[in-house]
Design a protein around this motif. Structure first.
Motif, PDB file in Angstrom:
ATOM      1  N   TYR B  63       0.830  -1.209   0.000  1.00  0.00           N
ATOM      2  CA  TYR B  63       0.000   0.000   0.000  1.00  0.00           C
ATOM      3  C   TYR B  63       0.866   1.262   0.000  1.00  0.00           C
ATOM      4  O   TYR B  63       0.531   2.244  -0.641  1.00  0.00           O
ATOM      5  N   HIS B  64       1.970   1.207   0.756  1.00  0.00           N
ATOM      6  CA  HIS B  64       2.882   2.363   0.806  1.00  0.00           C
ATOM      7  C   HIS B  64       3.433   2.653  -0.593  1.00  0.00           C
ATOM      8  O   HIS B  64       3.494   3.806  -1.010  1.00  0.00           O
ATOM      9  N   ILE B  65       3.843   1.564  -1.253  1.00  0.00           N
ATOM     10  CA  ILE B  65       4.406   1.736  -2.609  1.00  0.00           C
ATOM     11  C   ILE B  65       3.303   2.208  -3.562  1.00  0.00           C
ATOM     12  O   ILE B  65       3.496   3.129  -4.366  1.00  0.00           O
ATOM     13  N   GLU B  66       2.146   1.586  -3.452  1.00  0.00           N
ATOM     14  CA  GLU B  66       1.020   1.895  -4.338  1.00  0.00           C
ATOM     15  C   GLU B  66       0.584   3.362  -4.205  1.00  0.00           C
ATOM     16  O   GLU B  66       0.287   4.008  -5.208  1.00  0.00           O
ATOM     17  N   ALA B  67       0.579   3.838  -2.962  1.00  0.00           N
ATOM     18  CA  ALA B  67       0.102   5.205  -2.721  1.00  0.00           C
ATOM     19  C   ALA B  67       0.948   6.215  -3.489  1.00  0.00           C
ATOM     20  O   ALA B  67       0.404   7.077  -4.196  1.00  0.00           O
ATOM     21  N   ILE B  68       2.265   6.077  -3.387  1.00  0.00           N
ATOM     22  CA  ILE B  68       3.111   7.106  -4.018  1.00  0.00           C
ATOM     23  C   ILE B  68       3.339   6.828  -5.503  1.00  0.00           C
ATOM     24  O   ILE B  68       3.412   7.755  -6.308  1.00  0.00           O
ATOM     25  N   SER B  69       3.403   5.542  -5.880  1.00  0.00           N
ATOM     26  CA  SER B  69       3.615   5.252  -7.311  1.00  0.00           C
ATOM     27  C   SER B  69       2.378   5.677  -8.108  1.00  0.00           C
ATOM     28  O   SER B  69       2.503   6.279  -9.183  1.00  0.00           O
ATOM     29  N   GLY B  70       1.202   5.394  -7.586  1.00  0.00           N
ATOM     30  CA  GLY B  70      -0.027   5.809  -8.271  1.00  0.00           C
ATOM     31  C   GLY B  70      -0.062   7.309  -8.440  1.00  0.00           C
ATOM     32  O   GLY B  70      -0.300   7.817  -9.540  1.00  0.00           O
ATOM     33  N   TYR B  71       0.246   8.014  -7.361  1.00  0.00           N
ATOM     34  CA  TYR B  71       0.225   9.480  -7.431  1.00  0.00           C
ATOM     35  C   TYR B  71       1.245   9.986  -8.457  1.00  0.00           C
ATOM     36  O   TYR B  71       0.956  10.899  -9.231  1.00  0.00           O
ATOM     37  N   THR B  72       2.430   9.362  -8.471  1.00  0.00           N
ATOM     38  CA  THR B  72       3.478   9.784  -9.421  1.00  0.00           C
ATOM     39  C   THR B  72       2.983   9.610 -10.862  1.00  0.00           C
ATOM     40  O   THR B  72       3.104  10.526 -11.678  1.00  0.00           O
ATOM     41  N   PHE B  73       2.421   8.440 -11.156  1.00  0.00           N
ATOM     42  CA  PHE B  73       1.943   8.197 -12.519  1.00  0.00           C
ATOM     43  C   PHE B  73       0.835   9.182 -12.911  1.00  0.00           C
ATOM     44  O   PHE B  73       0.902   9.803 -13.969  1.00  0.00           O
ATOM     45  N   TYR B  74      -0.158   9.305 -12.041  1.00  0.00           N
ATOM     46  CA  TYR B  74      -1.303  10.163 -12.395  1.00  0.00           C
ATOM     47  C   TYR B  74      -0.879  11.628 -12.501  1.00  0.00           C
ATOM     48  O   TYR B  74      -1.391  12.371 -13.331  1.00  0.00           O
ATOM     49  N   THR B  75       0.072  12.023 -11.664  1.00  0.00           N
ATOM     50  CA  THR B  75       0.562  13.402 -11.722  1.00  0.00           C
ATOM     51  C   THR B  75       1.326  13.644 -13.023  1.00  0.00           C
ATOM     52  O   THR B  75       1.179  14.687 -13.646  1.00  0.00           O
ATOM     53  N   LEU B  76       2.126  12.655 -13.422  1.00  0.00           N
ATOM     54  CA  LEU B  76       2.868  12.799 -14.680  1.00  0.00           C
ATOM     55  C   LEU B  76       1.900  12.901 -15.855  1.00  0.00           C
ATOM     56  O   LEU B  76       2.129  13.659 -16.804  1.00  0.00           O
ATOM     57  N   ILE B  77       0.828  12.130 -15.794  1.00  0.00           N
ATOM     58  CA  ILE B  77      -0.183  12.206 -16.870  1.00  0.00           C
ATOM     59  C   ILE B  77      -0.780  13.617 -16.896  1.00  0.00           C
ATOM     60  O   ILE B  77      -0.870  14.243 -17.949  1.00  0.00           O
ATOM     61  N   TYR B  78      -1.132  14.115 -15.715  1.00  0.00           N
ATOM     62  CA  TYR B  78      -1.694  15.473 -15.653  1.00  0.00           C
ATOM     63  C   TYR B  78      -0.685  16.506 -16.155  1.00  0.00           C
ATOM     64  O   TYR B  78      -1.055  17.448 -16.838  1.00  0.00           O
ATOM     65  N   TYR B  79       0.573  16.285 -15.823  1.00  0.00           N
ATOM     66  CA  TYR B  79       1.613  17.226 -16.259  1.00  0.00           C
ATOM     67  C   TYR B  79       1.583  17.361 -17.783  1.00  0.00           C
ATOM     68  O   TYR B  79       1.719  18.452 -18.327  1.00  0.00           O
ATOM     69  N   HIS B  80       1.380  16.245 -18.470  1.00  0.00           N
ATOM     70  CA  HIS B  80       1.352  16.280 -19.934  1.00  0.00           C
ATOM     71  C   HIS B  80       0.017  16.754 -20.494  1.00  0.00           C
ATOM     72  O   HIS B  80      -0.042  17.173 -21.645  1.00  0.00           O
ATOM     73  N   LEU B  81      -1.033  16.664 -19.708  1.00  0.00           N
ATOM     74  CA  LEU B  81      -2.336  17.097 -20.220  1.00  0.00           C
ATOM     75  C   LEU B  81      -2.592  18.586 -20.002  1.00  0.00           C
ATOM     76  O   LEU B  81      -3.266  19.219 -20.794  1.00  0.00           O
ATOM     77  N   PHE B  82      -2.002  19.127 -18.939  1.00  0.00           N
ATOM     78  CA  PHE B  82      -2.224  20.556 -18.683  1.00  0.00           C
ATOM     79  C   PHE B  82      -1.444  21.403 -19.678  1.00  0.00           C
ATOM     80  O   PHE B  82      -0.345  21.026 -20.103  1.00  0.00           O
ATOM     81  N   THR B  83      -2.017  22.556 -20.026  1.00  0.00           N
ATOM     82  CA  THR B  83      -1.317  23.456 -20.933  1.00  0.00           C
ATOM     83  C   THR B  83      -0.782  24.678 -20.180  1.00  0.00           C
ATOM     84  O   THR B  83       0.159  25.309 -20.621  1.00  0.00           O
ATOM     85  N   ASP B  84      -1.407  24.970 -19.049  1.00  0.00           N
ATOM     86  CA  ASP B  84      -1.003  26.137 -18.261  1.00  0.00           C
ATOM     87  C   ASP B  84       0.308  25.845 -17.521  1.00  0.00           C
ATOM     88  O   ASP B  84       0.416  24.835 -16.805  1.00  0.00           O
ATOM     89  N   LYS B  85       1.293  26.741 -17.732  1.00  0.00           N
ATOM     90  CA  LYS B  85       2.618  26.501 -17.145  1.00  0.00           C
ATOM     91  C   LYS B  85       2.589  26.526 -15.615  1.00  0.00           C
ATOM     92  O   LYS B  85       3.306  25.773 -14.958  1.00  0.00           O
TER      93      LYS B  85
END
Lengths: 273, 218
Positions: B63-85
């Motif tokens: 769960y510890h690994i899942e919590a941060i790895s999931g957040y990292t992946f989803y955040t990286l996806i958002y990083y590429h989807l957002f256009t606002d710097k």
């Protein structure tokens, strides 16, 4: 107590599920409305674009007809009158003189035919599409130089690539307007045209050595021609920069990134819009 | 037995999502390639969870690994989807803060070996909910020609919004009613129901795989 707890769990979960689902459904409707609104705006822009393009075409046709009328009056009519005079002198008993007159008339008729052919070509806007911007501008520059009205030089840099029919028509119209300005208002005797084809960028520079003008004052007084040029450039996604000073001619630089998407349809297509 | 079926059904759904991600990997844009990788990682971690439960009756480390790895992946996806710097910077900044915090949490606050990482899950879920709302807002400001239901980004973002909000509630309910066996059952099924929906929505996002909604923007 247990039932009450179960109730709390189920109710809070159901409330949250309903809220999230409701929000997403609301977003779908909101998004659809925005899409429709954007589509309408886009259609309005397209209609404006088509109207402006039509205006550009009509102006080009008007100018071409003016030129054709002038050419027929100043050139072809004169040549044919001269031929008529020559033919009137053919009845002379001097065989050598008669042959000379007939030969001279034949050359003049050939010249008139050639001029008429050129004119008939320039009557059609389609030849701009067929020939492309560079050749059309080169032909126009050669014609102007030949007429003695102005000395026009064309320089092309880079590998030529097509910019799309609509863009080339608009650019040609800007070129025509700047030539008109140079002849009518600036009294220029030299006109430089530079077409630069850089990868992902096209720059058309039009420069005359006329009397020039103060840009601010020109815009205040009657800058509709200059504004027209800027607006037309914007229409095809280009940027027009006009610079001039009294006594130092006028320079118009139009920069266009042909790979950049514009909001207008058929920007690259061959349709007449 | 019922619990086992529920757990294995989740594994099967995740396997399906991961398969879609693998099959359509080359047709996806970068953010959805990351999502495909995230699905494969989630599947691996869930299988590990099952193994840990079976062998040690404890899956807290996963769960510890899942919590941060999931957040990292989803955040990286958002990083590429957002256009606002500015939003992009915020996304990266949150990641820079939360990765060291999750390590600190695992060592000093909520033991990596024993305790579920609530301190990491709650802020990450909150941040993901904010990001999903920001992306919905961005989508509204630049609508695409493509119908909404045919946009991967819509399904992905809905998945995140649904997951982050309902998981938040689930964690709260779990902490409150964990000692009551009958309520624990309800919370357990709710937990998995949320996971099923989250995985299915991700699967739809990967299956649709529209190249990029940004390129269709008006």
């Amino acid at each position: 107590m247990r039932y009450r707890d179960i109730e709390i769990v189920l109710l809070s979960t159901a409330a949250l599920f309903t809220f999230v689902t409701g929000f997403i459904i609301y977003f779908v409707f909101l998004y659809r409305n925005r899409q429709l609104k954007n589509k309408q705006e886009q259609e309005q822009l397209h209609a404006g674009f088509r109207q402006e393009l039509l205006k550009t075409r009509i102006e080009m046709q008007d100018q071409t007809l003016d030129r054709v009328s002038r050419e027929i009056h100043d050139n072809i009519t004169q040549v044919l009158s001269f031929v008529k005079l020559n033919l009137a002198l053919v009845n002379t008993p001097d065989e050598e003189r008669r042959t000379e007159k007939i030969s001279e008339s034949r050359e003049l008729v050939s010249q008139a035919i050639s001029d008429l052919r050129d004119l008939s070509k320039s009557l059609s806007l389609e030849h701009i599409t067929r020939q492309g911007l560079v050749k059309t501008i080169q032909a126009e520059a050669a014609r102007l130089t030949k007429s003695g009205m102005i000395s026009a030089t064309v320089t092309t840099e880079g590998d030529i690539f097509p910019l799309g029919e609509q863009r080339e028509l608009v650019l040609f119209r800007i070129f025509q307007e700047s030539i008109n300005n140079a002849l009518k208002h600036a009294n220029a005797c030299n006109f430089k045209i530079v077409l630069q084809y850089i990868p992902e960028m096209f720059i058309l520079t039009l420069e005359d050595n006329g009397c020039g003008f103060s840009l601010a004052e020109a815009l205040k007084k009657d800058g509709s021609g200059l504004k027209n040029m800027e607006n037309r450039a914007a229409l095809i996604g280009a940027v027009a920069v006009i610079s001039s000073k009294p006594g130092s001619g006028c320079k118009i630089k139009i920069s266009l990134n042909p790979t950049k998407n514009t909001v207008y349809p058929d920007g690259y297509s061959n349709s007449t819009g | 037995m019922k619990h086992l079926i529920t757990t294995y059904l989740y594994d099967v759904i995740l396997l399906g999502v991961a398969m879609i991600g693998i099959i359509r990997f080359n047709q996806q844009t970068l953010p959805f390639r990351i999502l495909a990788i995230a699905a494969i990682c989630t599947l691996s971690l869930v299988i590990l969870e099952d193994i840990f439960i079976a062998r040690y009756q404890n899956n807290a480390p996963i769960y510890h690994i899942e919590a941060i790895s999931g957040y990292t992946f989803y955040t990286l996806i958002y990083y590429h989807l957002f256009t606002d710097k500015l939003i992009k910077r915020f996304v990266i900044f949150s990641l820079i803060i939360l990765i060291p915090f999750s390590i600190y949490n695992a060592i000093y606050l909520q033991s990596f070996i024993k305790i579920f990482p609530t301190f990491v899950n709650l802020p990450t879920l909150g941040l993901l909910a904010i990001m999903s709302l920001l992306l919905f807002n961005q989508m509204l400001t630049a609508p695409s020609h493509v119908p909404l239901l045919r946009q991967s980004v819509f399904w992905y973002n809905s998945a995140i919004l649904f997951y982050s909000t309902t998981k938040f509630l689930n964690i709260g309910l779990s902490n409150t009613y964990t000692r009551d066996p009958s309520l624990d059952n309800i919370v357990f099924y709710l937990w998995y129901f949320t996971d099923y929906i989250f995985a299915l929505l991700q699967g739809i996002a990967l299956f649709i795989g529209v190249k990029s909604y940004k390129t269709h923007a008006l």
